[in-house]
Design a protein around this motif. Structure first.
Motif, PDB file in Angstrom:
ATOM      1  N   VAL A   1     -16.382  -0.438  -8.877  1.00 21.56           N
ATOM      2  CA  VAL A   1     -15.837  -0.862  -7.353  1.00 21.56           C
ATOM      3  C   VAL A   1     -16.410  -2.808  -8.070  1.00 21.56           C
ATOM      4  O   VAL A   1     -15.799  -3.769  -6.768  1.00 21.56           O
ATOM      5  CB  VAL A   1     -16.967  -0.449  -6.512  1.00 21.56           C
ATOM      6  CG1 VAL A   1     -17.014  -1.143  -4.950  1.00 21.56           C
ATOM      7  CG2 VAL A   1     -15.712   1.198  -6.699  1.00 21.56           C
TER       8      VAL A   1
ATOM      9  N   SER B   1       0.654   7.458  -4.710  1.00 19.02           N
ATOM     10  CA  SER B   1       0.997   7.241  -5.841  1.00 19.02           C
ATOM     11  C   SER B   1       3.069   8.242  -5.796  1.00 19.02           C
ATOM     12  O   SER B   1       2.954   9.196  -4.774  1.00 19.02           O
ATOM     13  CB  SER B   1       1.066   8.181  -7.058  1.00 19.02           C
ATOM     14  OG  SER B   1       0.897   8.579  -7.666  1.00 19.02           O
TER      15      SER B   1
ATOM     16  N   LEU C   1       0.434  -0.749   0.244  1.00 23.55           N
ATOM     17  CA  LEU C   1      -0.211  -0.162  -0.042  1.00 23.55           C
ATOM     18  C   LEU C   1       0.872   0.992  -0.074  1.00 23.55           C
ATOM     19  O   LEU C   1       1.773   1.226   0.767  1.00 23.55           O
ATOM     20  CB  LEU C   1      -1.088   0.079   1.747  1.00 23.55           C
ATOM     21  CG  LEU C   1      -1.712   1.059   0.990  1.00 23.55           C
ATOM     22  CD1 LEU C   1      -3.300   0.509   0.133  1.00 23.55           C
ATOM     23  CD2 LEU C   1      -2.350   0.816   2.904  1.00 23.55           C
TER      24      LEU C   1
ATOM     25  N   GLU D   1      -1.147  -3.124  -9.243  1.00 24.65           N
ATOM     26  CA  GLU D   1      -2.181  -2.366  -9.195  1.00 24.65           C
ATOM     27  C   GLU D   1      -2.991  -3.166  -9.811  1.00 24.65           C
ATOM     28  O   GLU D   1      -4.108  -2.246 -10.797  1.00 24.65           O
ATOM     29  CB  GLU D   1      -2.456  -0.546  -9.642  1.00 24.65           C
ATOM     30  CG  GLU D   1      -1.344  -0.580  -8.828  1.00 24.65           C
ATOM     31  CD  GLU D   1      -1.600   1.237  -8.116  1.00 24.65           C
ATOM     32  OE1 GLU D   1      -2.234   2.142  -8.528  1.00 24.65           O
ATOM     33  OE2 GLU D   1      -0.653   1.784  -7.056  1.00 24.65           O
TER      34      GLU D   1
ATOM     35  N   LEU E   1      -1.513  -2.037  -4.294  1.00 23.21           N
ATOM     36  CA  LEU E   1      -2.788  -1.592  -4.060  1.00 23.21           C
ATOM     37  C   LEU E   1      -2.901  -0.482  -3.628  1.00 23.21           C
ATOM     38  O   LEU E   1      -1.765   0.252  -2.971  1.00 23.21           O
ATOM     39  CB  LEU E   1      -4.330  -2.340  -2.978  1.00 23.21           C
ATOM     40  CG  LEU E   1      -4.703  -3.505  -3.464  1.00 23.21           C
ATOM     41  CD1 LEU E   1      -5.270  -3.996  -2.987  1.00 23.21           C
ATOM     42  CD2 LEU E   1      -5.231  -3.573  -4.236  1.00 23.21           C
ATOM     43  N   HIS E   2      -3.863   0.757  -4.234  1.00 23.48           N
ATOM     44  CA  HIS E   2      -3.334   2.289  -3.724  1.00 23.48           C
ATOM     45  C   HIS E   2      -4.691   2.291  -2.727  1.00 23.48           C
ATOM     46  O   HIS E   2      -4.421   3.269  -2.020  1.00 23.48           O
ATOM     47  CB  HIS E   2      -4.243   2.698  -5.636  1.00 23.48           C
ATOM     48  CG  HIS E   2      -3.976   4.618  -5.423  1.00 23.48           C
ATOM     49  ND1 HIS E   2      -2.850   5.205  -6.062  1.00 23.48           N
ATOM     50  CD2 HIS E   2      -5.097   5.284  -5.341  1.00 23.48           C
ATOM     51  CE1 HIS E   2      -2.949   5.781  -5.226  1.00 23.48           C
ATOM     52  NE2 HIS E   2      -4.113   6.323  -5.241  1.00 23.48           N
ATOM     53  N   GLN E   3      -6.101   1.585  -3.215  1.00 21.34           N
ATOM     54  CA  GLN E   3      -6.937   2.026  -1.939  1.00 21.34           C
ATOM     55  C   GLN E   3      -6.583   1.045  -0.282  1.00 21.34           C
ATOM     56  O   GLN E   3      -7.171   0.424  -0.247  1.00 21.34           O
ATOM     57  CB  GLN E   3      -8.770   1.981  -2.753  1.00 21.34           C
ATOM     58  CG  GLN E   3      -8.158   2.147  -3.870  1.00 21.34           C
ATOM     59  CD  GLN E   3      -8.228   1.477  -5.349  1.00 21.34           C
ATOM     60  OE1 GLN E   3      -6.994   0.458  -4.881  1.00 21.34           O
ATOM     61  NE2 GLN E   3      -9.071   1.180  -6.498  1.00 21.34           N
ATOM     62  N   VAL E   4      -6.679   2.328  -0.217  1.00 15.08           N
ATOM     63  CA  VAL E   4      -6.388   1.342   1.432  1.00 15.08           C
ATOM     64  C   VAL E   4      -7.574   0.386   1.643  1.00 15.08           C
ATOM     65  O   VAL E   4      -7.409  -0.534   2.534  1.00 15.08           O
ATOM     66  CB  VAL E   4      -6.918   2.526   2.865  1.00 15.08           C
ATOM     67  CG1 VAL E   4      -6.260   1.903   4.751  1.00 15.08           C
ATOM     68  CG2 VAL E   4      -5.894   3.569   2.899  1.00 15.08           C
ATOM     69  N   ASP E   5      -9.374   0.619   1.050  1.00 16.40           N
ATOM     70  CA  ASP E   5     -10.261  -0.111   2.105  1.00 16.40           C
ATOM     71  C   ASP E   5     -10.073  -1.612   1.171  1.00 16.40           C
ATOM     72  O   ASP E   5      -9.960  -2.547   2.460  1.00 16.40           O
ATOM     73  CB  ASP E   5     -11.464   0.414   1.828  1.00 16.40           C
ATOM     74  CG  ASP E   5     -11.549   1.072   0.555  1.00 16.40           C
ATOM     75  OD1 ASP E   5     -10.271   1.136  -0.286  1.00 16.40           O
ATOM     76  OD2 ASP E   5     -12.909   1.513   0.273  1.00 16.40           O
ATOM     77  N   PHE E   6      -9.292  -1.870   0.454  1.00 14.92           N
ATOM     78  CA  PHE E   6      -9.770  -2.950  -0.665  1.00 14.92           C
ATOM     79  C   PHE E   6      -8.077  -3.477   0.233  1.00 14.92           C
ATOM     80  O   PHE E   6      -8.382  -4.836   0.495  1.00 14.92           O
ATOM     81  CB  PHE E   6      -9.165  -2.785  -1.841  1.00 14.92           C
ATOM     82  CG  PHE E   6     -10.330  -2.443  -3.089  1.00 14.92           C
ATOM     83  CD1 PHE E   6     -11.582  -3.381  -2.905  1.00 14.92           C
ATOM     84  CD2 PHE E   6     -11.001  -1.190  -3.073  1.00 14.92           C
ATOM     85  CE1 PHE E   6     -12.346  -3.126  -3.499  1.00 14.92           C
ATOM     86  CE2 PHE E   6     -11.602  -0.721  -3.971  1.00 14.92           C
ATOM     87  CZ  PHE E   6     -12.526  -1.564  -4.538  1.00 14.92           C
TER      88      PHE E   6
ATOM     89  N   ALA F   1      -6.656  -0.954 -10.669  1.00 21.00           N
ATOM     90  CA  ALA F   1      -6.782   0.706 -11.223  1.00 21.00           C
ATOM     91  C   ALA F   1      -7.459   1.239 -11.896  1.00 21.00           C
ATOM     92  O   ALA F   1      -8.150   2.074 -12.012  1.00 21.00           O
ATOM     93  CB  ALA F   1      -5.294   0.932 -10.825  1.00 21.00           C
TER      94      ALA F   1
END
Ligand code: ADP
Ligand code: ADP
Length: 241
Positions: free
Chosen positions: A182, A39, A36, A175, A207-212, A178
């Motif tokens: 959703v 960018s 994580l 990613e 992964l860029h998105q923390v929640d995933f 990306a």
């Protein structure tokens, strides 16, 4: 014994950018790890160091027991048949059918031209196998369709079908969600999770998105400006910033 070992790795690009600074971690077979970071934090650089397409400026990267800096071109190609790479932009060959793109998983990392030459005809058995794998990602009726005619989410599912057919020991994904919506992102990460849980394939996923990352990974490695600032379970992750 670790399946991936990164020891004191730094990467400085030709223009002086320090993309990674003294990064160390090791990953055991069967782990499901999310990398994580914002960018520019060094995720893609790390991905390329792990797949051997880039060498560290200092430090050591070992994958499947082999120091990547010491491998010949041929040895690296051999090693890559045991690793599957998944990219943000799918890396399909647009002009080839879905079936042919999936079959590429079997052939390892060779050029599109070699694939087109060797693929002329698939046997009935090969088609059945490809059909089954495509059904498992919800694309049973798309065998003959050209990759370029699919939506982004469908293309990424083809890429994952290709990975499943290749039966790798490690999946490295840069990613992978990306460029998809959703709904498709959940679908894809669930497929990865299943491959990890049912077949024991080691998963390392940028992964860029923390929640995933929090939802799908058992362990997080968090990069910030090239430094590893967290290595642990998602539950204990203090959050971004
Ligand atoms: P090296 O010396 O490690 O090969 P270079 O600085 O020569 O690295 O850059 C390699 C390639 O990456 C070049 O094509 C360059 O245009 C590109 N590149 C340069 N800066 C960046 C950047 N900030 N992000 C992504 N790519 C870059
Ligand atoms: P992320 O994948 O987390 O966005 P990257 O590994 O792509 O991070 O980039 C890390 C840092 O290295 C950034 O500052 C980026 O601009 C720089 N960078 C990436 N590739 C190159 C390159 N080829 N040449 C020079 N700088 C690069």
């Amino acid at each position: 014994k670790p399946i991936i070992q990164v020891e004191n790795v730094s990467k400085v690009y030709g223009n002086g950018t320090k993309a990674l600074k003294e990064v160390s971690f090791s990953i055991k077979a069967g782990e499901r790890v999310g990398i994580l970071g914002a960018s520019g934090s060094g995720k893609t650089t790390l991905f390329r160091l792990l797949n051997g397409s880039l060498l560290p400026t200092s430090g050591r990267v070992s994958v499947l027991g082999q120091d990547l800096a010491e491998l010949s071109h041929r040895q690296l190609r051999q090693l890559r048949t045991r690793i599957s790479l998944v990219y943000q932009n799918y890396n399909l060959i647009p002009g080839l059918s879905v079936a042919h793109n999936v079959y590429m998983g079997r052939l390892g990392s060779i050029s599109p031209w070699q694939v087109m030459r060797s693929l002329g005809w698939l046997t009935v058995r090969e088609r059945e196998e490809i059909q089954a794998v495509l059904a498992s990602v919800g694309l049973a009726n798309k065998l003959e369709v050209k990759a370029s005619e699919l939506s982004g989410g469908q293309q990424q599912r083809v890429a994952i079908a290709r990975t499943i057919l290749a039966r790798p020991e490690i999946i490295l994904a840069d990613e992978p969600i990306a460029s998809v919506d959703v709904h498709t992102a959940h679908l894809l990460l669930n497929i990865f999770k299943e491959l990890n849980e049912k077949q024991g394939i080691t998963l390392v996923c940028n992964l860029h998105q923390v929640d995933f990352a929090l939802t799908y990974c058992q362990r997080l490695l968090v990069l910030q400006k090239g430094q590893l600032i967290y290595d642990g379970p998602p539950e204990a992750f203090p959050g971004p910033g």
